[in-house]
Design an enzyme around this catalytic site. Structure first.
Site, PDB file in Angstrom:
ATOM      1  N   GLN A 146      27.256  37.959  29.914  1.00  0.00           N
ATOM      2  CA  GLN A 146      28.457  37.286  30.428  1.00  0.00           C
ATOM      3  C   GLN A 146      29.110  36.429  29.357  1.00  0.00           C
ATOM      4  OE1 GLN A 146      26.062  36.349  34.438  1.00  0.00           O
ATOM      5  NE2 GLN A 146      28.092  35.436  34.462  1.00  0.00           N
TER       6      GLN A 146
ATOM      7  N   CYS B  68      28.218  29.981  41.352  1.00  0.00           N
ATOM      8  CA  CYS B  68      28.259  28.559  41.656  1.00  0.00           C
ATOM      9  C   CYS B  68      28.489  27.837  40.342  1.00  0.00           C
ATOM     10  CB  CYS B  68      26.896  28.186  42.243  1.00  0.00           C
ATOM     11  SG  CYS B  68      26.439  26.472  42.110  1.00  0.00           S
TER      12      CYS B  68
HETATM   13  N1  PCD Z   1      44.006  32.667  41.798  1.00  0.00           N
HETATM   14  C1  PCD Z   1      43.334  33.756  41.409  1.00  0.00           C
HETATM   15  C2  PCD Z   1      42.019  33.606  40.927  1.00  0.00           C
HETATM   16  C3  PCD Z   1      41.317  34.725  40.511  1.00  0.00           C
HETATM   17  N2  PCD Z   1      41.891  35.931  40.595  1.00  0.00           N
HETATM   18  C4  PCD Z   1      41.126  37.105  40.108  1.00  0.00           C
HETATM   19  O1  PCD Z   1      39.885  37.164  40.717  1.00  0.00           O
HETATM   20  C5  PCD Z   1      38.856  37.511  39.761  1.00  0.00           C
HETATM   21  C6  PCD Z   1      37.809  36.329  39.637  1.00  0.00           C
HETATM   22  O2  PCD Z   1      38.419  35.281  38.926  1.00  0.00           O
HETATM   23  P1  PCD Z   1      37.773  33.864  38.630  1.00  0.00           P
HETATM   24  O3  PCD Z   1      37.635  33.118  39.896  1.00  0.00           O
HETATM   25  O4  PCD Z   1      38.528  33.236  37.532  1.00  0.00           O
HETATM   26  O5  PCD Z   1      36.288  34.179  38.152  1.00  0.00           O
HETATM   27  P2  PCD Z   1      35.769  34.862  36.802  1.00  0.00           P
HETATM   28  O6  PCD Z   1      35.492  33.832  35.799  1.00  0.00           O
HETATM   29  O7  PCD Z   1      36.653  35.996  36.452  1.00  0.00           O
HETATM   30  O8  PCD Z   1      34.463  35.535  37.320  1.00  0.00           O
HETATM   31  C7  PCD Z   1      33.270  34.768  37.442  1.00  0.00           C
HETATM   32  C8  PCD Z   1      32.805  34.814  38.899  1.00  0.00           C
HETATM   33  O9  PCD Z   1      32.902  36.153  39.429  1.00  0.00           O
HETATM   34  C9  PCD Z   1      32.252  36.368  40.651  1.00  0.00           C
HETATM   35  N3  PCD Z   1      32.630  37.672  41.151  1.00  0.00           N
HETATM   36  C10 PCD Z   1      31.981  38.807  40.673  1.00  0.00           C
HETATM   37  N4  PCD Z   1      32.481  39.994  41.014  1.00  0.00           N
HETATM   38  C11 PCD Z   1      31.856  41.110  40.560  1.00  0.00           C
HETATM   39  N5  PCD Z   1      32.368  42.328  40.910  1.00  0.00           N
HETATM   40  N6  PCD Z   1      30.727  41.058  39.814  1.00  0.00           N
HETATM   41  C12 PCD Z   1      30.197  39.868  39.458  1.00  0.00           C
HETATM   42  O10 PCD Z   1      29.125  39.822  38.690  1.00  0.00           O
HETATM   43  C13 PCD Z   1      30.799  38.692  39.902  1.00  0.00           C
HETATM   44  N7  PCD Z   1      30.267  37.442  39.611  1.00  0.00           N
HETATM   45  C14 PCD Z   1      30.724  36.317  40.388  1.00  0.00           C
HETATM   46  C15 PCD Z   1      30.445  35.047  39.633  1.00  0.00           C
HETATM   47  S1  PCD Z   1      28.888  34.469  39.694  1.00  0.00           S
HETATM   48 MO1  PCD Z   1      28.684  32.824  37.996  1.00  0.00          MO
HETATM   49  O11 PCD Z   1      28.356  33.831  36.705  1.00  0.00           O
HETATM   50  O12 PCD Z   1      27.054  32.561  38.612  1.00  0.00           O
HETATM   51  O13 PCD Z   1      28.721  31.182  37.332  1.00  0.00           O
HETATM   52  S2  PCD Z   1      31.020  32.893  38.276  1.00  0.00           S
HETATM   53  C16 PCD Z   1      31.392  34.338  38.957  1.00  0.00           C
HETATM   54  C17 PCD Z   1      39.550  37.757  38.457  1.00  0.00           C
HETATM   55  O14 PCD Z   1      39.847  39.101  38.321  1.00  0.00           O
HETATM   56  C18 PCD Z   1      40.847  36.961  38.622  1.00  0.00           C
HETATM   57  O15 PCD Z   1      41.791  37.193  37.777  1.00  0.00           O
HETATM   58  C19 PCD Z   1      43.179  36.095  41.075  1.00  0.00           C
HETATM   59  O16 PCD Z   1      43.688  37.222  41.155  1.00  0.00           O
HETATM   60  N8  PCD Z   1      43.904  34.982  41.477  1.00  0.00           N
HETATM   61 CU   LIG Z   2      24.171  26.028  42.029  1.00  0.00          CU
END
Ligand code: PCD
Ligand SMILES: [Cu+]
Length: 783
Positions: free
Chosen positions: A220, A368
């Site tokens: 991520q 969250c």
């Molecule tokens: N006003 C508004 C806002 C928003 N949007 C859209 O819707 C979506 C979402 O955004 P946002 O709220 O800014 O958020 P982001 O930064 O992009 O993403 C992140 C989140 O995202 C959710 N969702 C989902 N889906 C899917 N299919 N897969 C996944 O894995 C997932 N993961 C989960 C989680 S666990 Mo953490 O990491 O635990 O801190 S944190 C988180 C994108 O497409 C956008 O642009 C719209 O249209 N409008």
């Molecule tokens: Cu949390």
């Protein structure tokens, strides 16, 4: 119906997802799809004990097994100074155990072989001589003087990781001393896991000829991972190329760096060939970072008419063996201090103790923004306890205590500045759409017949979109984000962002923002994320931050392009720049709407016919550090019926009214809400990772840790109010996490409401049918 991708002015419209034709035809490219010549496979050997000293590891039989190329142990890594690595929370974590293990399934050795099957077979042959040690499972016990100290590598001889406070203790205490009404409730948020469909994994490919490491990883936060890898391994950062291909769900699970990654990299460095490591489901649930596990006690001081005055919260947080919480550096308990929610409290005081136990490390921000789910659940649950105590309608109690719309920007008693909201409007819309009054009447009739029907309300406020950089960093890296846009001569665009989507639809929504700003169609804009050699630096996708940060960057970057485009347009229209107006799809001459040029005309001119003195080409980048977080909110209502014979809860209706400011793509936002509600439903009714007294994980698979199927999942109804964020370039707030944050309380409140005639004030999640059945039985309702 989805909107065609070729139309202009796409912002706010349900444009069909550009990524779907690839993904739904099985043409996604995930990390396990990557096959490289001479690639080897790595398997991790894990501890069967939750706490044990390692006396000896004998790898000779494994090394002699067919296909085996390498065995790594903690000792091998220690020689390279890699036996430990930093966690996101500034703690350190063992990559492979050297002298002792601290949780069941902890990484002890790694075997590399020609095939995955060979690696797994050889892993069985590794002999480890363990001396079991006393196990600490209960975080409250961990804090007592009798408990063994788990982390003997740390200077501080205690299982307490941190004590953290927010708010004003004295003012809060003073209000509590005088208050006519005080309610108190213990609430547990169970230990759950993000459990994405695709578990974690990587391919490390060290090219000895070019001294370059290419690291494919389901991540991520690819840029942050590259920096961490550079710091941990000592390889120069520009010689590390991190590629996060299609990600099969992240949910916070793919923010940390895991030991398997380091092992695969070391193996590739040693052997000079690519090495792949892909987790099993059990490894994912039982060793990568968990979420929640908060033991909370909340008290509200109030007047008899229901006006809330002060809030006091004490929490013990089980972080497991290593503190791997994915929280910004300055917030050891994340943004838990948002716990005063949508209500105007005069004062609040919040304390959190983080504790080590013999469990896997964490906790991550599973859908969250750093402990916001725990906070929202707690306040929404305790508000209902107060309503019940005062015999008030829970909707009425909330309406009486909301922060009013004219109070924004609102400073909360723990110091957060909420940007905008209209809580009353959102709740009133929800009440009206679900026909609340009618439901209450029906409930009264059913109660008279001895039936158990419940209505649960949750009116949560979230805090998402980290940065701003002055308050938010991870390991010192400021949490801004970035976009880079390049317009080609034919008016087609490639835009690269510092975030990395995992299914959220960025290829569509960020194309919508850029197309809107440049007068193009979504079809004209290709979005690319996840490749550190090409994308600008960014902190990644989690904490619903992509729209608040990278979405802001995309809009501002496009405006930068438009500024230059305007100069070129003036040149093409043969007028001064001040006479050029932009109407959303074209530049025209002020007062002469007939004379105009489109962005496509300008793009071509940028490479063929620029005015003298102007740099050719049309591209820009923007690093956007937002001035504040965004505060999305919602009003959720659940209606449930309880089966008296079995205790099974049926969710009859669920309505989610969300306010995430300006909506980029309403269809995608609905999809986000549906997905998050399904997770919230699972947390409320079916998920927990319990441990026995020896620290054995009792739910390390999808047989015991339940994931809802389409058959279990209720039908979701959605609606929206729109209160734009005053500081975001297009007024948008994040939304991805809202449904997971807001829904658990609505479900639990509904079940408690159904059982309230029996005097029930609280039930801890998960609400398994047997829990409800036991309550019904204890009250003689069922036999
Ligand atoms: N006003 C508004 C806002 C928003 N949007 C859209 O819707 C979506 C979402 O955004 P946002 O709220 O800014 O958020 P982001 O930064 O992009 O993403 C992140 C989140 O995202 C959710 N969702 C989902 N889906 C899917 N299919 N897969 C996944 O894995 C997932 N993961 C989960 C989680 S666990 Mo953490 O990491 O635990 O801190 S944190 C988180 C994108 O497409 C956008 O642009 C719209 O249209 N409008
Ligand atoms: Cu949390």
């Amino acid at each position: 119906m989805a909107l065609r991708q070729t139309e202009l002015r796409p912002l706010g419209k349900p444009v069909g997802r550009k990524e779907d034709p690839r993904l739904i035809r099985g043409k996604g490219r995930y990390v396990d799809d990557i096959m490289l010549p001479n690639m080897l496979h790595l398997c991790v050997v894990r501890s069967p004990y939750a706490h044990a000293r390692i006396r000896r590891i004998d790898a000779s039989a494994a090394l002699a097994a067919p296909g085996v190329k390498l065995v790594l142990t903690g000792e091998d890594l220690a020689k390279m100074n890699l036996a430990w690595m930093p966690t996101l929370a500034g703690d350190r974590q063992m990559v492979l155990a050297t002298d002792k293990v601290l949780f069941q399934y902890q990484e002890v050795a790694a075997v590399v072989a020609e095939t995955r099957a060979q690696a797994e077979d050889a892993a069985q042959l590794i002999e480890v001589d363990y001396e079991p040690l006393p196990v600490v499972v209960d975080p409250f016990y961990a804090l007592t003087p009798e408990a063994p100290i788990l982390r003997d590598d740390k200077e501080k001889k205690s299982n307490l990781i941190f004590h953290w406070e927010a708010g004003d203790r004295e003012e809060t205490e003073a209000i509590f001393r005088e208050a006519p009404v005080v309610v108190k409730q213990d609430v547990r948020f169970p230990r759950v896991h993000p459990s994405p469909l695709e578990p974690c994994g990587c391919v490390a490919d060290y090219d000895t000829a070019r001294s370059k490491l290419t690291f494919y990883v389901t991540s991520q936060a690819p840029h942050a991972h590259r920096t961490v890898l550079a710091l941990v391994s000592g390889l120069p950062e520009h010689q590390i190329h991190v590629i996060s291909p299609d990600v099969g769900g992240g949910f916070g699970n793919k923010v940390p760096v895991y030991p398997g990654y380091v092992c695969a990299i070391v193996a590739s460095l040693k052997l000079g060939v690519p090495v792949k490591w892909i987790e099993t489901r059990t490894e994912n649930i039982a060793s990568t970072h968990f979420a929640r596990d908060y033991h909370m006690t909340a008290e509200i001081a109030a007047r008899e008419d229901g006006k809330v005055l002060a809030l006091r919260v004490k929490t013990v947080a089980d972080h497991g063996a290593f503190d791997g919480a994915a929280d910004p550096s300055k917030f050891p308990a994340g943004l838990f201090s948002i716990v005063s929610g949508s209500y105007d409290f005069k004062a609040a005081f919040v304390e959190v103790d983080g504790v080590h136990t013999n469990k896997p490390p964490g906790g991550v921000a599973y859908r969250c923004s750093f402990r916001v789910t725990e906070a929202a659940y707690l306040i929404e649950r305790v508000m209902d306890v107060l309503a019940q105590r005062l015999k008030m309608d829970p909707a009425e109690l909330r309406l009486r205590n909301f922060i009013r719309k004219e109070q924004f920007p609102y400073r909360s008693p723990t110091g957060w500045v909420y940007d905008s909201g209209d809580y009353e409007k959102t709740l009133r819309l929800a009440l009206e759409r679900i026909d609340y009054e009618e439901l209450r009447k029906e409930q009264a009739e059913r109660r008279a017949r001895g039936e158990f029907m419940g209505i649960g309300i949750s009116t949560f406020t979230e805090v998402v979109g980290a940065g701003p950089g002055h308050t938010f960093d991870i390991l010192g890296l400021k949490m801004f984000d970035s976009a880079q846009i390049r317009v080609h001569p034919t008016g087609k665009v490639i835009a690269r962002l510092g975030v990395r989507h995992q299914g959220q639809g960025h290829e569509t929504t960020f194309a919508q923002i850029i197309a809107e700003e440049l007068g193009l169609s979504v079809d004209d804009v290709l979005i690319e994320e996840g490749d550190t050699d090409t994308a600008p630096y960014g902190l990644g996708t989690y904490a619903s931050r992509s729209t608040p940060t990278a979405g802001g960057a995309a809009a501002l970057c496009a405006r930068r392009i438009r500024q230059k485009a305007r100069k070129i347009a003036a040149h093409l229209l043969e007028v001064g720049e001040d006479d050029v107006v932009w109407d959303g799809t074209a530049f025209s001459v002020q007062g002469l709407p007939g004379r105009s040029v489109t962005m496509k005309d300008v793009a071509f001119a940028a490479y063929t016919n620029v005015p003298e003195g102007l740099e050719p080409g049309l591209e820009a980048s923007y690093y956007y550090d937002p001035p504040n977080l965004t505060f999305p909110n919602g009003a959720y209502i659940a209606v449930v019926d309880i089966d008296k014979g079995t205790g099974a809860v049926k969710v009859r209706r669920f309505l989610a009214v969300d306010d995430c400011g300006t909506v980029i793509n309403p269809m995608i936002v609905d999809g986000q809400v549906h997905g998050g509600l399904t997770e919230g439903f699972a947390i409320a009714f079916m998920q927990d990772i319990p441990y026995d007294a020896d620290g054995n994980c009792l739910a390390p698979n999808w047989m015991d840790y339940l994931v809802p199927t389409s058959l279990d999942t209720p039908h979701w109804e959605t609606d929206r109010t729109v209160t734009p964020s005053p500081h975001h370039p297009i007024g948008a707030k994040g939304v991805g996490e809202s449904p997971n944050v807001g829904s658990p309380a609505a479900f639990v409140n509904a079940v408690v409401d159904a059982l309230s005639p029996l005097g029930v004030e609280h039930i801890d999640m998960p609400i398994y049918p047997w829990k409800v059945w036991s309550i019904l039985r204890a009250h003689g309702v069922t036999e």
